[in-house]
Motif scaffolding. Structure first.
Motif, PDB file in Angstrom:
ATOM      1  N   ALA A 228       0.839  -1.201   0.000  1.00  0.00           N
ATOM      2  CA  ALA A 228       0.000   0.000   0.000  1.00  0.00           C
ATOM      3  C   ALA A 228       0.876   1.253   0.000  1.00  0.00           C
ATOM      4  O   ALA A 228       0.569   2.246  -0.661  1.00  0.00           O
ATOM      5  CB  ALA A 228      -0.918  -0.008   1.219  1.00  0.00           C
ATOM      6  N   GLN A 229       1.988   1.188   0.709  1.00  0.00           N
ATOM      7  CA  GLN A 229       2.850   2.376   0.766  1.00  0.00           C
ATOM      8  C   GLN A 229       3.398   2.737  -0.610  1.00  0.00           C
ATOM      9  O   GLN A 229       3.468   3.913  -0.977  1.00  0.00           O
ATOM     10  CB  GLN A 229       4.004   2.148   1.744  1.00  0.00           C
ATOM     11  N   GLU A 230       3.782   1.713  -1.377  1.00  0.00           N
ATOM     12  CA  GLU A 230       4.276   2.003  -2.731  1.00  0.00           C
ATOM     13  C   GLU A 230       3.167   2.652  -3.565  1.00  0.00           C
ATOM     14  O   GLU A 230       3.410   3.575  -4.333  1.00  0.00           O
ATOM     15  CB  GLU A 230       4.787   0.719  -3.404  1.00  0.00           C
ATOM     16  N   TYR A 231       1.946   2.153  -3.391  1.00  0.00           N
ATOM     17  CA  TYR A 231       0.813   2.744  -4.106  1.00  0.00           C
ATOM     18  C   TYR A 231       0.621   4.214  -3.702  1.00  0.00           C
ATOM     19  O   TYR A 231       0.482   5.091  -4.551  1.00  0.00           O
ATOM     20  CB  TYR A 231      -0.449   1.928  -3.812  1.00  0.00           C
ATOM     21  N   TRP A 232       0.624   4.489  -2.402  1.00  0.00           N
ATOM     22  CA  TRP A 232       0.415   5.869  -1.951  1.00  0.00           C
ATOM     23  C   TRP A 232       1.507   6.788  -2.518  1.00  0.00           C
ATOM     24  O   TRP A 232       1.223   7.911  -2.943  1.00  0.00           O
ATOM     25  CB  TRP A 232       0.462   5.961  -0.424  1.00  0.00           C
ATOM     26  N   ARG A 233       2.731   6.310  -2.493  1.00  0.00           N
ATOM     27  CA  ARG A 233       3.830   7.143  -3.012  1.00  0.00           C
ATOM     28  C   ARG A 233       3.631   7.412  -4.510  1.00  0.00           C
ATOM     29  O   ARG A 233       3.904   8.505  -4.996  1.00  0.00           O
ATOM     30  CB  ARG A 233       5.187   6.463  -2.770  1.00  0.00           C
ATOM     31  N   HIS A 234       3.142   6.397  -5.221  1.00  0.00           N
ATOM     32  CA  HIS A 234       2.922   6.612  -6.648  1.00  0.00           C
ATOM     33  C   HIS A 234       1.781   7.606  -6.886  1.00  0.00           C
ATOM     34  O   HIS A 234       1.832   8.402  -7.831  1.00  0.00           O
ATOM     35  CB  HIS A 234       2.636   5.290  -7.356  1.00  0.00           C
ATOM     36  N   ILE A 235       0.762   7.549  -6.046  1.00  0.00           N
ATOM     37  CA  ILE A 235      -0.323   8.545  -6.156  1.00  0.00           C
ATOM     38  C   ILE A 235       0.261   9.947  -5.953  1.00  0.00           C
ATOM     39  O   ILE A 235      -0.064  10.885  -6.683  1.00  0.00           O
ATOM     40  CB  ILE A 235      -1.437   8.253  -5.121  1.00  0.00           C
ATOM     41  N   ALA A 236       1.130  10.085  -4.967  1.00  0.00           N
ATOM     42  CA  ALA A 236       1.741  11.406  -4.727  1.00  0.00           C
ATOM     43  C   ALA A 236       2.551  11.846  -5.933  1.00  0.00           C
ATOM     44  O   ALA A 236       2.448  13.006  -6.392  1.00  0.00           O
ATOM     45  CB  ALA A 236       2.622  11.348  -3.479  1.00  0.00           C
ATOM     46  N   LEU A 237       3.354  10.946  -6.470  1.00  0.00           N
ATOM     47  CA  LEU A 237       4.167  11.314  -7.632  1.00  0.00           C
ATOM     48  C   LEU A 237       3.272  11.697  -8.814  1.00  0.00           C
ATOM     49  O   LEU A 237       3.563  12.660  -9.540  1.00  0.00           O
ATOM     50  CB  LEU A 237       5.074  10.131  -8.018  1.00  0.00           C
ATOM     51  N   SER A 238       2.177  10.973  -8.984  1.00  0.00           N
ATOM     52  CA  SER A 238       1.252  11.280 -10.078  1.00  0.00           C
ATOM     53  C   SER A 238       0.623  12.660  -9.878  1.00  0.00           C
ATOM     54  O   SER A 238       0.485  13.434 -10.825  1.00  0.00           O
ATOM     55  CB  SER A 238       0.144  10.219 -10.153  1.00  0.00           C
TER      56      SER A 238
END
Ligand code: SF4
Length: 343
Positions: free
Chosen positions: A253-263
């Protein structure tokens, strides 16, 4: 903060901690949205057929023509699913199915026209994904502009950006070589925008894509938006590996959240960044802290459920989670015909 380049985005991903990504994503989010507000919809994906010739290796949903277990939903079955969605308080349907070579364009036009006629303004629908649209147009030997005009004539307002997964030619060759080329995908989506229909951008992460492939996908999305202005939103979800030929493991989930932030940071020209309750369940809401502003509460999607997605129908229980995180959550109705541009 100025627009970030691909190189700067790569550095952010590799060097910055979560707090800094959240801070930067929050800065871009505030250009479009109140910091403590999030919006949502209740929707249902109707998988009208599971017959597909594309054979993507990450898909657990399809069967080939002539294989056992193939289906095509009747109009009555579709209506029953929409009626049930209305009982849940939802008003958005996403039609999504396989590349079924036995279904002509007329099947789709008749289906969409009948849904529009029966439900009028009570229900909005995402008619197809861009990927299905490419297949349909090619099968009908129509240009993308001609196919888009046919759908418009059947009362369609939205063809969404599903089926894009990772928009690099390498990724497509590795996993979905019969689906479409990236050039085809973007040309078709441009025709959809030019026809006056609305569209969205999507992305799926967690296969074997590299960081550079993720960044290439984001770059293509931002460029498309700069050129057309046609993207209403960007939705990212995560690959579910269960029962697929490709297999693999789920990302955290953390990798997903970080990718949302980058997006959120990178896609400075897209108003809505959407988080995926369908694939991240309760963890999806934390992405609101990482720059997302909107989400669906889906009541069905066979494609991801077959690959391991779990759907909760306790909608109030789900909405309590973002509230606990400090967000005001408000229902967002899909844009209706009057708001759709006509040419
Ligand atoms: S992901 Fe879509 S296009 Fe690919 S095999 Fe599955 S149903 Fe077909």
């Amino acid at each position: 903060m100025n627009r970030v380049s691909v190189d700067e985005a790569r550095e952010l991903w590799l060097r910055e901690d979560d707090e800094e990504l959240k801070r930067l994503a929050g800065e871009v989010r505030r250009r479009y949205h109140e910091p403590d507000r999030a919006t949502y919809m209740v929707m249902r994906i109707i998988n009208y057929t599971n017959v597909c010739v594309a054979q993507c290796d990450y898909c657990a949903f399809y069967v080939l023509p002539n294989q056992e277990g193939g289906y095509v939903l009747s109009g009555e079955e579709v209506f029953a699913k929409i009626d049930e969605l209305l009982e849940f308080g939802g008003d958005l349907v996403g039609f999504n199915g396989g590349f079924n070579p036995r279904l002509p364009l007329d099947y789709y036009c008749d289906l969409f026209a009948s849904v529009r006629e029966r439900y009028g303004e009570r229900v909005e629908f995402y008619a197809l994904t861009v990927a299905e649209f490419v297949f349909l147009a090619d099968r009908a030997k129509l240009s993308y502009a001609e196919a888009a005009a046919r759908l418009r004539g059947a009362g369609v307002h939205w063809v969404t950006g599903g089926g894009s997964e990772i928009l690099t030619e390498d990724f497509r060759a590795r996993h979905a070589k019969w689906k479409y080329t990236v050039a085809d995908y973007l040309e078709a989506q441009r025709a959809i925008v030019e026809s006056g229909m609305r569209t969205t951008a999507t992305m799926v992460i967690g296969f074997d894509e590299t960081l550079d492939e993720r960044l290439e996908h984001l770059q293509r999305t931002r460029d498309f938006q700069d050129e057309t202005g046609g993207l209403f939103s960007f939705l990212c979800w995560t690959y579910k590996p269960y029962g697929t030929a490709f297999g693999g493991r789920e990302i955290s989930a953390q990798e997903y959240w970080r990718h949302i932030a980058l997006s959120r940071i990178f896609l400075d020209n897209v108003e809505h960044i959407r988080t995926s309750v369908l694939t991240q369940n309760e963890e999806a809401f934390r992405a609101l802290d990482y720059g997302a502003d909107d989400f669906d509460l889906p009541i069905e999607d066979e494609v991801t459920q077959k690959a391991g997605a779990r759907i909760s129908l306790d909608l109030e229980g789900l909405l309590a989670i973002p509230r606990r995180l400090g967000y005001r959550v408000e229902y967002r109705r899909a844009e209706r015909p009057s708001a759709v541009a006509t040419h």
